[in-house]
Scaffold this motif. Structure first.
Motif, PDB file in Angstrom:
ATOM      1  N   UNK A  81       0.825  -1.208   0.000  1.00 48.95           N
ATOM      2  CA  UNK A  81       0.000   0.000   0.000  1.00 48.95           C
ATOM      3  C   UNK A  81       0.862   1.262   0.000  1.00 48.95           C
ATOM      4  N   UNK A  82       1.934   1.268   0.767  1.00 50.76           N
ATOM      5  CA  UNK A  82       2.833   2.419   0.800  1.00 50.76           C
ATOM      6  C   UNK A  82       3.509   2.615  -0.552  1.00 50.76           C
ATOM      7  N   UNK A  83       3.968   1.543  -1.162  1.00 50.36           N
ATOM      8  CA  UNK A  83       4.624   1.614  -2.470  1.00 50.36           C
ATOM      9  C   UNK A  83       3.630   2.083  -3.530  1.00 50.36           C
ATOM     10  N   UNK A  84       2.431   1.510  -3.550  1.00 54.31           N
ATOM     11  CA  UNK A  84       1.422   1.849  -4.536  1.00 54.31           C
ATOM     12  C   UNK A  84       1.019   3.316  -4.428  1.00 54.31           C
ATOM     13  N   UNK A  85       0.812   3.791  -3.207  1.00 51.62           N
ATOM     14  CA  UNK A  85       0.438   5.181  -2.987  1.00 51.62           C
ATOM     15  C   UNK A  85       1.532   6.128  -3.462  1.00 51.62           C
ATOM     16  N   UNK A 102       3.814   5.492  -5.751  1.00 55.00           N
ATOM     17  CA  UNK A 102       3.911   5.380  -7.207  1.00 55.00           C
ATOM     18  C   UNK A 102       2.808   6.185  -7.893  1.00 55.00           C
ATOM     19  N   UNK A 103       1.578   6.036  -7.436  1.00 56.63           N
ATOM     20  CA  UNK A 103       0.458   6.761  -8.037  1.00 56.63           C
ATOM     21  C   UNK A 103       0.608   8.263  -7.806  1.00 56.63           C
ATOM     22  N   UNK A 104       1.031   8.652  -6.632  1.00 55.01           N
ATOM     23  CA  UNK A 104       1.250  10.067  -6.352  1.00 55.01           C
ATOM     24  C   UNK A 104       2.304  10.671  -7.254  1.00 55.01           C
ATOM     25  N   UNK A 105       3.378   9.943  -7.477  1.00 50.79           N
ATOM     26  CA  UNK A 105       4.454  10.427  -8.336  1.00 50.79           C
ATOM     27  C   UNK A 105       3.968  10.566  -9.772  1.00 50.79           C
ATOM     28  N   UNK A 123      10.191   7.719  -3.212  1.00 51.74           N
ATOM     29  CA  UNK A 123       9.919   6.512  -4.000  1.00 51.74           C
ATOM     30  C   UNK A 123      11.130   5.582  -3.969  1.00 51.74           C
ATOM     31  N   UNK A 124      12.320   6.143  -4.101  1.00 49.87           N
ATOM     32  CA  UNK A 124      13.539   5.343  -4.076  1.00 49.87           C
ATOM     33  C   UNK A 124      13.778   4.671  -2.726  1.00 49.87           C
ATOM     34  N   UNK A 125      13.521   5.380  -1.655  1.00 52.40           N
ATOM     35  CA  UNK A 125      13.696   4.808  -0.320  1.00 52.40           C
ATOM     36  C   UNK A 125      12.701   3.684  -0.078  1.00 52.40           C
TER      37      UNK A 125
END
Length: 65
Positions: A21-25, A27-30, A62-64
């Motif tokens: 969920x953290x990764x998806x959020x 990614x979509x935000x970026x 995103x990288x972190x």
């Protein structure tokens, strides 16, 4: 603070879903910010340097992640 081991399939699934969920959020935000950035600069919502700074913060977050 002492961290314990992850025991059980339920806890592993919860951790996986939280990370996903953290990764998806992020990614979509970026992606959404990148597509809207040009319009925000043209409408004088942000200067180019401000928009670039926000983009840089998204890149590092995103990288972190």
């Amino acid at each position: 603070m002492k961290l314990g081991k992850i025991n059980g399939q339920k806890m592993s699934l919860a951790l996986f879903l939280l990370c996903w969920a953290a990764y998806f959020t992020s990614y979509i935000g970026r992606l959404n910010y990148s597509s809207a950035m040009t319009e925000m600069i043209q409408d004088a919502v942000f200067t180019k340097s401000q928009a670039g700074f926000i983009s840089m913060v998204y890149f590092f977050a995103y990288g972190i992640g």
